[in-house]
Design a protein around this motif. Structure first.
Motif, PDB file in Angstrom:
ATOM      1  N   ARG A 540      54.717  39.262  52.450  1.00  0.00           N
ATOM      2  CA  ARG A 540      53.651  39.236  51.453  1.00  0.00           C
ATOM      3  C   ARG A 540      53.470  40.586  50.758  1.00  0.00           C
ATOM      4  N   ASN A 541      54.313  41.534  51.121  1.00  0.00           N
ATOM      5  CA  ASN A 541      54.127  42.878  50.592  1.00  0.00           C
ATOM      6  C   ASN A 541      54.274  42.934  49.075  1.00  0.00           C
ATOM      7  N   GLY A 542      55.109  42.062  48.527  1.00  0.00           N
ATOM      8  CA  GLY A 542      55.289  42.048  47.078  1.00  0.00           C
ATOM      9  C   GLY A 542      54.004  41.732  46.344  1.00  0.00           C
ATOM     10  N   ALA A 543      53.257  40.763  46.854  1.00  0.00           N
ATOM     11  CA  ALA A 543      51.995  40.399  46.219  1.00  0.00           C
ATOM     12  C   ALA A 543      50.996  41.540  46.314  1.00  0.00           C
ATOM     13  N   ILE A 544      51.022  42.242  47.450  1.00  0.00           N
ATOM     14  CA  ILE A 544      50.094  43.360  47.622  1.00  0.00           C
ATOM     15  C   ILE A 544      50.426  44.481  46.647  1.00  0.00           C
ATOM     16  N   ILE A 545      51.715  44.834  46.563  1.00  0.00           N
ATOM     17  CA  ILE A 545      52.108  45.914  45.658  1.00  0.00           C
ATOM     18  C   ILE A 545      51.829  45.541  44.211  1.00  0.00           C
ATOM     19  N   ALA A 546      52.071  44.281  43.842  1.00  0.00           N
ATOM     20  CA  ALA A 546      51.775  43.833  42.472  1.00  0.00           C
ATOM     21  C   ALA A 546      50.298  44.006  42.153  1.00  0.00           C
ATOM     22  N   ALA A 547      49.439  43.736  43.139  1.00  0.00           N
ATOM     23  CA  ALA A 547      48.002  43.903  42.930  1.00  0.00           C
ATOM     24  C   ALA A 547      47.641  45.372  42.770  1.00  0.00           C
ATOM     25  N   ILE A 548      48.289  46.241  43.553  1.00  0.00           N
ATOM     26  CA  ILE A 548      48.034  47.677  43.438  1.00  0.00           C
ATOM     27  C   ILE A 548      48.459  48.191  42.073  1.00  0.00           C
ATOM     28  N   VAL A 549      49.616  47.734  41.606  1.00  0.00           N
ATOM     29  CA  VAL A 549      50.107  48.166  40.287  1.00  0.00           C
ATOM     30  C   VAL A 549      49.158  47.711  39.186  1.00  0.00           C
ATOM     31  N   ALA A 550      48.706  46.476  39.256  1.00  0.00           N
ATOM     32  CA  ALA A 550      47.772  45.971  38.242  1.00  0.00           C
ATOM     33  C   ALA A 550      46.470  46.768  38.251  1.00  0.00           C
ATOM     34  N   LEU A 551      46.005  47.107  39.453  1.00  0.00           N
ATOM     35  CA  LEU A 551      44.789  47.904  39.577  1.00  0.00           C
ATOM     36  C   LEU A 551      44.985  49.283  38.962  1.00  0.00           C
ATOM     37  N   ALA A 552      46.131  49.905  39.258  1.00  0.00           N
ATOM     38  CA  ALA A 552      46.401  51.241  38.726  1.00  0.00           C
ATOM     39  C   ALA A 552      46.490  51.226  37.202  1.00  0.00           C
ATOM     40  N   GLU A 553      47.159  50.221  36.662  1.00  0.00           N
ATOM     41  CA  GLU A 553      47.271  50.136  35.206  1.00  0.00           C
ATOM     42  C   GLU A 553      45.904  49.955  34.559  1.00  0.00           C
ATOM     43  N   ALA A 554      45.045  49.164  35.187  1.00  0.00           N
ATOM     44  CA  ALA A 554      43.708  48.951  34.637  1.00  0.00           C
ATOM     45  C   ALA A 554      42.889  50.236  34.646  1.00  0.00           C
ATOM     46  N   LEU A 555      43.176  51.109  35.619  1.00  0.00           N
ATOM     47  CA  LEU A 555      42.446  52.375  35.730  1.00  0.00           C
ATOM     48  C   LEU A 555      43.206  53.536  35.094  1.00  0.00           C
ATOM     49  N   ASP A 556      44.282  53.221  34.375  1.00  0.00           N
ATOM     50  CA  ASP A 556      45.096  54.223  33.686  1.00  0.00           C
ATOM     51  C   ASP A 556      45.667  55.246  34.667  1.00  0.00           C
ATOM     52  N   MET A 557      46.223  54.738  35.757  1.00  0.00           N
ATOM     53  CA  MET A 557      46.850  55.595  36.765  1.00  0.00           C
ATOM     54  C   MET A 557      48.331  55.270  36.886  1.00  0.00           C
ATOM     55  N   GLU A 558      49.123  56.260  37.274  1.00  0.00           N
ATOM     56  CA  GLU A 558      50.525  56.036  37.590  1.00  0.00           C
ATOM     57  C   GLU A 558      50.634  55.508  39.026  1.00  0.00           C
ATOM     58  N   THR A 559      51.817  54.984  39.369  1.00  0.00           N
ATOM     59  CA  THR A 559      52.082  54.541  40.741  1.00  0.00           C
ATOM     60  C   THR A 559      53.411  55.108  41.210  1.00  0.00           C
ATOM     61  N   THR A 560      53.473  55.465  42.475  1.00  0.00           N
ATOM     62  CA  THR A 560      54.714  55.934  43.092  1.00  0.00           C
ATOM     63  C   THR A 560      54.922  55.178  44.393  1.00  0.00           C
ATOM     64  N   ARG A 574      61.161  47.884  40.837  1.00  0.00           N
ATOM     65  CA  ARG A 574      61.187  47.893  39.364  1.00  0.00           C
ATOM     66  C   ARG A 574      60.612  46.593  38.805  1.00  0.00           C
ATOM     67  N   GLU A 575      60.952  45.465  39.424  1.00  0.00           N
ATOM     68  CA  GLU A 575      60.415  44.184  38.967  1.00  0.00           C
ATOM     69  C   GLU A 575      58.897  44.143  39.066  1.00  0.00           C
ATOM     70  N   LEU A 576      58.354  44.854  40.058  1.00  0.00           N
ATOM     71  CA  LEU A 576      56.905  44.892  40.233  1.00  0.00           C
ATOM     72  C   LEU A 576      56.243  45.920  39.318  1.00  0.00           C
TER      73      LEU A 576
END
Length: 748
Positions: A540-560, A574-576
């Protein structure tokens, strides 16, 4: 005229005292009975009436009660107040067995004779404590006394007796006993109670040849809560911890509080280290979730040491000492983890103490340096920055793992000076890099809590000449412990300087969306635990990371994303739409000199390399083992090992498909099959996966019982001599080798 009834004349003219109502009642009723035996009963005298009034007053004030039975044990008299306790009337109870007034009359403490036995034997008894047969939840206890009665012919006529309510006294005794055996704050068993329980359990299990495990648990960062929020808040936190521990362990074991922030868990019939590791991780995860104490949000952690009897100790003292050493190792390895006991932990503890002494001189001896791991743009493979990673090259021992010396630095209060040195050194190095490449430096919670941190950052930037926007401070979520005003002020002070802030290890169990709304982060770093095994089916890690990326984009943050090692993991990241990547798939950490050579030409583009697919982590090692095949045993060496298999060396030309038993020692046996054969090296696949040992290593789920080893006549630590069969002769393995061996294993 005022009368004194403390003493009065008996019917025979002697004086009697009413200080002892039970004896008084017996004497009075005896006298009254004698009076009724005469053919012409005399009218009651004034003194007799006074005695009866005293008896009646004694009953009505509920200071005590009276009872009598016929020869069959059925009630002929009972004080009304007793009947009321039983939701009956005295009239309803007359004629019923006296024993029905109580519960548990067939049992008695301290091997005392029971009420039915005493009544049957027509034996006098005193102060027999019995529980009333009430229908209410509240318990009522009576101390009952009775004497057998006989007529002039010596025939038994029944019992007469008295009783008093001793509920309060008994409750006081039980409370005192409970306080002696239970922790008054949490309600758990205390140290004395658990020690007694563990010793009795091990004594019984030794005879029955059963196993038993003990976990010792210590809370991480609990002292910070006590110091910042006060001891009442600390007490409330311990109550919450006790509830979570009890819920996590459930019916499988017993939890006790030893004192302070130390807890112990007893797990009878547990020896599977896979299950023990899962339980330990469950406990650590549960206790690491945030708490709300007096309106403040608190985050702590836990470290766990595990010992298993009889492997790690035969009695409570040995087993607890082994678990304590394992706990010490878990805390030394970075906290927030568990550790099984092993025989080398004593030496490891001594080594750690010596390393602490050496670490104090490491800076002055110029043994510390910084390595830099590239942070790469996931879209175009361009290096955008580097994370500074501290390395220690010990003068005698060589390279020391950061996972070992960083926790030592924290415990020894050295993290402050080491962190200051790292910040200054990183700024000096980065100032020499061309372009806008950034440098990321880790800031520990201890540094973050120091109000001098902003001044230290300003000085490092000023001395080096590095632009503030090229410095990125990586901060873990644990800095939000308590969510105090000082935390917000520190964020504001750092942002005023102009540096970037990154939230490190996001998603490791302390995450909260609330602080992302206010804390001025520029980047979220996704912990590598979400990457490990993420490409495996069912993850389920993919769904979790996708949620983190969406959250970061909404807050104008980068992700590593950290810890990327395989090409399939990189494609998946990359797909995420993770913006940046850090890991061995691009580069291992490099020294500043090598880094400068690569970036002098301009943009540094890295081509990802590595295994095509993620596989179980392989641990490089040089460990001697025994390989058993049919009736032959071969010495060999393990080159590397994973949960699913190992690479061994030392046996020549073994056919693929050969079945081996790998003896790792200490009762650890792994059945395996040869899947690859390359001269003197063989790749083995285990029938049963190995499990995490809590310290970054691997171990078998179970071990061969030392009782079985002893039955074969082989020596086993901890077992007494009487466990060995008499005249048992160990059978030597047949010296008919099926394969040839080399001497390469001796290199280990």
């Amino acid at each position: 005229m005022k009368q004194d009834h403390s003493q009065f004349e008996n019917l025979d003219g002697t004086e009697s005292s009413v200080d002892d109502p039970k004896n008084f009642f017996e004497r009075m009723t005896s006298r009254l009975t004698k009076q009724t035996d005469v053919e012409t009963p005399a009218p009651p005298s004034i003194k007799t009436k006074e005695a009866l009034l005293l008896l009646q007053n004694y009953e009505e004030t509920r200071q005590g009660w009276f009872w009598s039975t016929d020869p069959d044990g059925n009630l002929t008299y009972l004080t009304e107040s007793v009947a009321q306790v039983l939701d009956k009337t005295a009239k309803e109870l007359v004629g019923t067995p006296f024993t029905q007034l109580f519960v548990g009359v067939e049992q008695n403490a301290d091997n005392q004779r029971t009420l039915p036995f005493l009544l049957t034997k027509q034996t006098k008894f005193m102060e027999l404590q019995l529980q009333a047969a009430t229908k209410k939840d509240e318990k009522c206890w009576w101390a009952v006394s009775g004497s057998p009665q006989f007529d002039k012919a010596g025939e038994f006529t029944g019992f007469r007796g008295s009783g008093t309510n001793v509920t309060a006294q008994r409750q006081s005794v039980e409370d005192t006993a409970r306080m002696a055996m239970f922790d008054s704050l949490t309600g758990l068993s205390n140290r004395a109670s658990m020690s007694k329980k563990l010793e009795s359990t091990l004594t019984a299990f030794t005879q029955q040849k059963r196993t038993c495990s003990v976990m010792l648990l210590d809370l991480d960062r609990f002292k910070i809560v006590n110091d910042t929020l006060g001891h009442p808040a600390g007490d409330q936190l311990l109550k919450h911890v006790a509830k979570r521990l009890t819920r996590a362990v459930g019916e499988f074991g017993e939890v006790s509080r030893l004192g302070g922030d130390e807890f112990q868990i007893l797990l009878p019939d547990w020896e599977d280290r896979g299950n023990l590791g899962e339980l330990a991780n469950t406990i650590i995860s549960s206790l690491s979730q945030p708490y709300t104490i007096e309106g403040s949000r608190c985050i702590i952690g836990a470290s766990v040491g595990v010992a298993i009897a009889p492997f790690d100790g035969m009695n409570s003292e040995e087993l607890v000492r082994s678990a304590d050493l394992a706990l010490y190792a878990a805390k030394g390895a970075g906290r927030g983890r568990f550790q099984f006991f092993s025989q080398d932990l004593q030496q490891a503890a001594e080594d750690r103490r010596m390393l602490e002494e050496d670490l104090r001189d490491a800076l002055s001896k110029d043994e510390l340096t910084l390595f830099y791991q590239p942070i790469v743009n996931a879209k175009n493979n361009t290096v955008t920055g580097f994370e500074a990673l501290m390395r220690w090259n010990h003068g005698e021992r060589g390279p020391i793992s950061p996972g070992l010396f960083i926790p030592i630095a924290e415990d020894a209060n050295l993290i402050g000076p080491l962190g200051e040195w790292a910040l200054r050194k990183a700024c000096d190095d980065a100032a020499q890099w061309p372009g806008d490449i950034r440098v990321a430096v880790n800031v520990s919670p201890i540094q973050f809590a120091d109000d001098q941190l902003p001044n230290l950052v300003k000085q490092a930037l000023k001395t080096s000449g590095l632009r503030p926007d090229r410095l990125e401070l990586e901060i873990t979520e644990s800095v939000f412990l308590g969510e105090s005003q000082e935390t917000e002020e520190m964020f504001c002070a750092l942002k005023e300087i102009g540096v970037r802030l990154a939230l490190d290890d996001f998603g490791t169990g302390y995450s909260s969306l609330s602080y992302l709304q206010t804390a001025p982060f520029d980047k979220i770093k996704i912990d590598q635990s979400f990457v490990r095994g993420a490409t495996e089916p069912g993850s389920r890690n993919g769904a979790i990371i996708a949620a983190i990326v969406a959250l970061a984009e909404a807050l104008d943050m980068e992700t590593t994303a950290e810890g990327i090692e395989a090409l399939d993991e990189l494609d998946w990241i990359r797909e995420l739409k993770v913006s940046h990547v850090q890991g061995y798939v691009y580069s291992m950490p490099v020294q500043n000199e090598d880094l400068c050579e690569r970036i002098q030409a301009g943009d540094w583009v890295l081509v990802p390399t590595g295994p095509a697919k993620h596989r179980s982590d392989r641990h490089s090692m040089f460990r001697k083992v025994n390989i058993v095949h049919e009736n032959s045993c071969y010495p060999a060496m393990v080159r590397n090992i994973s949960k699913t298999g190992a690479l061994i060396e030392g046996i020549v030309d073994v056919p693929v498909g050969t079945r081996f038993v790998v003896d790792f020692g200490d009762g650890q046996i792994a059945v395996s099959t040869v899947r690859r054969s390359m001269g003197q090296q063989q790749g083995l696949e285990f029938d049963q996966r190995l499990v995490d040992d809590g310290n970054g290593g691997l171990c078998t789920r179970t071990r061969v019982s030392p009782y079985l080893v002893a039955a074969a006549g082989m020596p086993v630590p901890n077992l007494p001599n009487d466990f060995y069969p008499e005249n048992n002769q160990t059978q030597a393995i047949a010296a008919v080798p099926a394969f040839y061996t080399t001497d390469s294993w001796k290199a280990a």
